[in-house]
Design a protein around this motif. Structure first.
Motif, PDB file in Angstrom:
ATOM      1  N   HIS A   1       1.040  78.411 -33.387  1.00 20.92           N
ATOM      2  CA  HIS A   1       1.521  78.963 -32.450  1.00 20.92           C
ATOM      3  C   HIS A   1       2.021  80.317 -32.491  1.00 20.92           C
ATOM      4  CE1 HIS A   1       2.557  74.530 -31.943  1.00 20.92           C
ATOM      5  NE2 HIS A   1       2.299  74.840 -30.701  1.00 20.92           N
ATOM      6  N   GLY A   2       1.884  80.985 -31.466  1.00 21.91           N
ATOM      7  CA  GLY A   2       2.373  82.597 -31.512  1.00 21.91           C
ATOM      8  C   GLY A   2       3.853  82.451 -30.563  1.00 21.91           C
ATOM      9  N   ASN A   3       4.180  83.845 -30.384  1.00 19.50           N
ATOM     10  CA  ASN A   3       5.354  83.837 -29.519  1.00 19.50           C
ATOM     11  C   ASN A   3       5.219  83.677 -28.152  1.00 19.50           C
ATOM     12  OD1 ASN A   3       4.084  86.523 -30.395  1.00 19.50           O
ATOM     13  ND2 ASN A   3       5.421  87.138 -28.689  1.00 19.50           N
ATOM     14  N   ARG A   4       3.958  83.503 -27.563  1.00 19.24           N
ATOM     15  CA  ARG A   4       3.571  83.390 -26.164  1.00 19.24           C
ATOM     16  C   ARG A   4       3.344  82.011 -25.881  1.00 19.24           C
ATOM     17  NH1 ARG A   4       3.000  88.312 -23.180  1.00 19.24           N
ATOM     18  NH2 ARG A   4       3.953  89.683 -24.166  1.00 19.24           N
ATOM     19  N   ASP A   5       3.082  81.409 -26.697  1.00 17.60           N
ATOM     20  CA  ASP A   5       2.353  79.936 -26.705  1.00 17.60           C
ATOM     21  C   ASP A   5       3.001  79.038 -27.424  1.00 17.60           C
ATOM     22  OD1 ASP A   5       0.940  80.834 -29.001  1.00 17.60           O
ATOM     23  OD2 ASP A   5      -1.056  81.029 -28.040  1.00 17.60           O
ATOM     24  N   PHE A   6       4.279  79.292 -27.889  1.00 17.38           N
ATOM     25  CA  PHE A   6       4.911  78.153 -28.790  1.00 17.38           C
ATOM     26  C   PHE A   6       5.228  76.743 -28.191  1.00 17.38           C
ATOM     27  CE2 PHE A   6       8.274  80.755 -26.865  1.00 17.38           C
ATOM     28  CZ  PHE A   6       9.030  79.905 -26.331  1.00 17.38           C
ATOM     29  N   MET A   7       5.063  76.751 -26.789  1.00 12.26           N
ATOM     30  CA  MET A   7       5.278  75.636 -26.047  1.00 12.26           C
ATOM     31  C   MET A   7       3.991  74.547 -26.002  1.00 12.26           C
ATOM     32  SD  MET A   7       8.407  75.031 -24.469  1.00 12.26           S
ATOM     33  CE  MET A   7       7.957  74.525 -22.771  1.00 12.26           C
ATOM     34  N   LEU A   8       2.706  75.065 -26.561  1.00  4.59           N
ATOM     35  CA  LEU A   8       1.532  74.402 -26.681  1.00  4.59           C
ATOM     36  C   LEU A   8       1.770  73.142 -27.484  1.00  4.59           C
ATOM     37  CD1 LEU A   8      -1.852  75.777 -26.527  1.00  4.59           C
ATOM     38  CD2 LEU A   8      -1.270  73.722 -28.087  1.00  4.59           C
ATOM     39  N   ALA A   9       1.169  72.142 -27.083  1.00  3.20           N
ATOM     40  CA  ALA A   9       1.863  70.705 -27.857  1.00  3.20           C
ATOM     41  C   ALA A   9       0.572  69.869 -28.124  1.00  3.20           C
ATOM     42  CB  ALA A   9       2.861  69.899 -27.141  1.00  3.20           C
ATOM     43  N   ALA A  10       0.947  68.848 -28.481  1.00  5.31           N
ATOM     44  CA  ALA A  10      -0.466  67.754 -28.772  1.00  5.31           C
ATOM     45  C   ALA A  10      -1.302  67.435 -27.635  1.00  5.31           C
ATOM     46  CB  ALA A  10       0.374  66.531 -29.595  1.00  5.31           C
ATOM     47  N   ARG A  11      -0.754  67.412 -26.512  1.00  5.04           N
ATOM     48  CA  ARG A  11      -1.748  66.892 -25.473  1.00  5.04           C
ATOM     49  C   ARG A  11      -2.683  67.788 -25.319  1.00  5.04           C
ATOM     50  NH1 ARG A  11      -0.421  66.498 -19.001  1.00  5.04           N
ATOM     51  NH2 ARG A  11       1.503  67.595 -20.076  1.00  5.04           N
ATOM     52  N   TYR A  12      -2.385  69.241 -25.228  1.00  2.00           N
ATOM     53  CA  TYR A  12      -3.505  70.129 -25.074  1.00  2.00           C
ATOM     54  C   TYR A  12      -4.524  70.501 -26.222  1.00  2.00           C
ATOM     55  CZ  TYR A  12      -5.918  74.494 -23.483  1.00  2.00           C
ATOM     56  OH  TYR A  12      -6.709  75.279 -23.081  1.00  2.00           O
ATOM     57  N   ALA A  13      -3.689  70.133 -27.064  1.00  2.00           N
ATOM     58  CA  ALA A  13      -4.606  70.219 -28.745  1.00  2.00           C
ATOM     59  C   ALA A  13      -5.467  69.359 -28.697  1.00  2.00           C
ATOM     60  CB  ALA A  13      -3.689  70.183 -29.774  1.00  2.00           C
ATOM     61  N   ALA A  14      -5.314  68.015 -28.131  1.00  2.00           N
ATOM     62  CA  ALA A  14      -6.183  67.025 -28.001  1.00  2.00           C
ATOM     63  C   ALA A  14      -7.299  67.219 -27.243  1.00  2.00           C
ATOM     64  CB  ALA A  14      -5.522  65.740 -27.774  1.00  2.00           C
ATOM     65  N   ARG A  15      -6.900  67.817 -26.000  1.00  2.00           N
ATOM     66  CA  ARG A  15      -8.066  68.287 -25.056  1.00  2.00           C
ATOM     67  C   ARG A  15      -8.903  69.256 -25.409  1.00  2.00           C
ATOM     68  NH1 ARG A  15      -5.166  70.314 -19.824  1.00  2.00           N
ATOM     69  NH2 ARG A  15      -6.974  71.119 -19.436  1.00  2.00           N
ATOM     70  N   SER A  16      -8.534  70.205 -26.319  1.00  2.00           N
ATOM     71  CA  SER A  16      -9.344  71.095 -26.845  1.00  2.00           C
ATOM     72  C   SER A  16     -10.136  70.695 -28.353  1.00  2.00           C
ATOM     73  CB  SER A  16      -8.256  72.323 -27.139  1.00  2.00           C
ATOM     74  OG  SER A  16      -7.648  72.826 -25.882  1.00  2.00           O
ATOM     75  N   GLY A  17      -9.569  69.583 -28.737  1.00  2.00           N
ATOM     76  CA  GLY A  17     -10.236  69.472 -30.260  1.00  2.00           C
ATOM     77  C   GLY A  17      -9.440  70.176 -31.249  1.00  2.00           C
ATOM     78  N   MET A  18      -8.241  71.118 -30.999  1.00  2.00           N
ATOM     79  CA  MET A  18      -7.706  71.633 -31.817  1.00  2.00           C
ATOM     80  C   MET A  18      -6.975  70.945 -32.978  1.00  2.00           C
ATOM     81  SD  MET A  18      -6.955  75.295 -29.886  1.00  2.00           S
ATOM     82  CE  MET A  18      -5.400  74.465 -28.928  1.00  2.00           C
ATOM     83  N   THR A  19      -6.808  71.456 -34.149  1.00  2.00           N
ATOM     84  CA  THR A  19      -5.778  70.876 -35.082  1.00  2.00           C
ATOM     85  C   THR A  19      -4.435  71.785 -35.171  1.00  2.00           C
ATOM     86  OG1 THR A  19      -7.295  69.753 -36.318  1.00  2.00           O
ATOM     87  CG2 THR A  19      -5.495  70.159 -37.568  1.00  2.00           C
ATOM     88  N   LEU A  20      -3.411  71.327 -34.974  1.00  2.00           N
ATOM     89  CA  LEU A  20      -2.283  72.344 -34.995  1.00  2.00           C
ATOM     90  C   LEU A  20      -1.828  72.651 -36.693  1.00  2.00           C
ATOM     91  CD1 LEU A  20      -0.156  70.721 -32.018  1.00  2.00           C
ATOM     92  CD2 LEU A  20      -1.621  72.598 -32.046  1.00  2.00           C
ATOM     93  N   LEU A  21      -1.534  73.756 -36.564  1.00  2.00           N
ATOM     94  CA  LEU A  21      -1.011  74.126 -37.882  1.00  2.00           C
ATOM     95  C   LEU A  21       0.331  74.711 -38.070  1.00  2.00           C
ATOM     96  CD1 LEU A  21      -3.735  76.641 -39.331  1.00  2.00           C
ATOM     97  CD2 LEU A  21      -3.496  74.285 -39.913  1.00  2.00           C
ATOM     98  N   GLU A  22       1.234  74.300 -39.278  1.00  2.00           N
ATOM     99  CA  GLU A  22       2.465  74.866 -39.375  1.00  2.00           C
ATOM    100  C   GLU A  22       2.342  76.537 -39.494  1.00  2.00           C
ATOM    101  OE1 GLU A  22       5.280  73.454 -38.574  1.00  2.00           O
ATOM    102  OE2 GLU A  22       4.207  71.488 -38.208  1.00  2.00           O
ATOM    103  N   ASP A  23       3.449  77.127 -39.356  1.00  2.00           N
ATOM    104  CA  ASP A  23       3.559  78.609 -39.582  1.00  2.00           C
ATOM    105  C   ASP A  23       4.386  78.831 -40.762  1.00  2.00           C
ATOM    106  OD1 ASP A  23       3.466  81.373 -39.639  1.00  2.00           O
ATOM    107  OD2 ASP A  23       3.923  81.538 -37.436  1.00  2.00           O
ATOM    108  N   PRO A  24       4.123  79.203 -41.892  1.00  2.00           N
ATOM    109  CA  PRO A  24       2.910  79.670 -42.224  1.00  2.00           C
ATOM    110  C   PRO A  24       2.149  78.470 -42.828  1.00  2.00           C
ATOM    111  CG  PRO A  24       4.635  79.925 -44.009  1.00  2.00           C
ATOM    112  CD  PRO A  24       5.231  79.419 -42.910  1.00  2.00           C
ATOM    113  N   ALA A  25       0.776  78.754 -42.890  1.00  2.00           N
ATOM    114  CA  ALA A  25       0.076  77.547 -43.452  1.00  2.00           C
ATOM    115  C   ALA A  25      -0.715  78.077 -44.578  1.00  2.00           C
ATOM    116  CB  ALA A  25      -1.021  76.944 -42.463  1.00  2.00           C
ATOM    117  N   ARG A  26      -0.820  77.650 -45.898  1.00  3.52           N
ATOM    118  CA  ARG A  26      -1.532  77.764 -47.018  1.00  3.52           C
ATOM    119  C   ARG A  26      -2.862  77.171 -47.142  1.00  3.52           C
ATOM    120  NH1 ARG A  26      -2.177  76.992 -52.974  1.00  3.52           N
ATOM    121  NH2 ARG A  26      -1.575  78.844 -53.997  1.00  3.52           N
TER     122      ARG A  26
END
Length: 249
Positions: A86-111
């Motif tokens: 997430h960034g400061n403009r799209d921090f509301m993006l959640a699991a439903r859109y991630a699933a539609r896009s096939g994206m894996t959500l990462l915590e900030d920061p991620a190692r």
């Protein structure tokens, strides 16, 4: 020509601050060509925040949101995983859109382990510690209770609040010194030391560059990703190291 999963390029790509919106079709088209021509067949794509200009929830109704989901899902289905932070403009993006896009959500920061080099990923806004007003706002709006309440609001109200937030952000930036909106060098060193890494990749500041920070006697590198307004670009890494590319749109 797209590559299949068995034809991996041995490279990983990093982007941030695309700020996609229906109002900027050139940037959107450039991003889709980037996915098809550069990223196809790569080991991974990492999107480190602000993929969209604004995101009011996973019911976001811009055409670019639907088109981007299809493009990213196609990339993932072809064998290249996509990770989103997430960034400061799209921090509301959640699991439903991630699933539609096939994206894996990462915590900030991620190692992550990037071809044998421990690497830390962050959007970058938490490093701008001199901007005290923004950091206070960020803590409040990103609180889980606040996010839960925002997501329950009617769509029309969320959209109006997002527009007001964008206008307020632009007004606030106009009155701030440039150095306040950049990262704080001590905050960078603390983050590198705290996560025991010597490579950091982030966006947010729109100041693409490679920086060197000395941490406990070691030279550590910080890669800053470009935005996609007047230009576009990315950082690409392989076993030999990382490189920054910045081009005009």
């Amino acid at each position: 020509m797209s590559l299949n999963a068995s034809e991996k390029t041995g490279r990983s790509f990093f982007v941030a601050d695309l700020h996609l919106t229906d109002e900027r079709p050139v940037a959107t088209g450039r991003f889709f060509r980037f996915l098809q021509e550069d990223v196809a067949g790569a080991d991974a794509l990492y999107i480190l925040g602000d993929l969209f200009e604004a995101w009011v929830g996973d019911d976001h109704d811009e055409q670019v949101a639907r088109d981007t989901a299809r493009q990213l899902k196609s990339l993932v289905d072809a064998g290249t995983p996509v990770f989103f932070m997430h960034g400061n403009r799209d921090f509301m993006l959640a699991a439903r859109y991630a699933a539609r896009s096939g994206m894996t959500l990462l915590e900030d920061p991620a190692r992550i382990d990037l071809y044998g080099t421990p690497t830390l990923l962050t959007h970058g806004d938490t490093l701008c510690t001199d901007d005290i007003a923004y950091q206070t706002f960020r803590r409040r709006v990103r609180h889980p209770l606040t996010l839960s309440l925002l997501r329950r609001l009617p769509f029309s109200l969320r959209r109006r609040l997002a527009r007001q937030a964008r206008a307020g952000s632009e007004s606030a930036k106009a009155g701030k010194a440039a150095e306040i909106m950049d990262v704080n060098a001590d905050a960078v060193v603390r983050m590198l030391r705290g996560h025991q890494v010597c490579r950091l990749i982030h966006g947010h500041t729109h100041r693409p560059a490679r920086h060197v920070h000395v941490v406990d006697g070691h030279d550590c590198e910080r890669w800053v990703l470009p935005d996609w307004y007047a230009g576009w670009g990315y950082v690409v890494c392989d076993a030999a190291g990382c490189a920054l590319r910045v081009e005009d749109l």
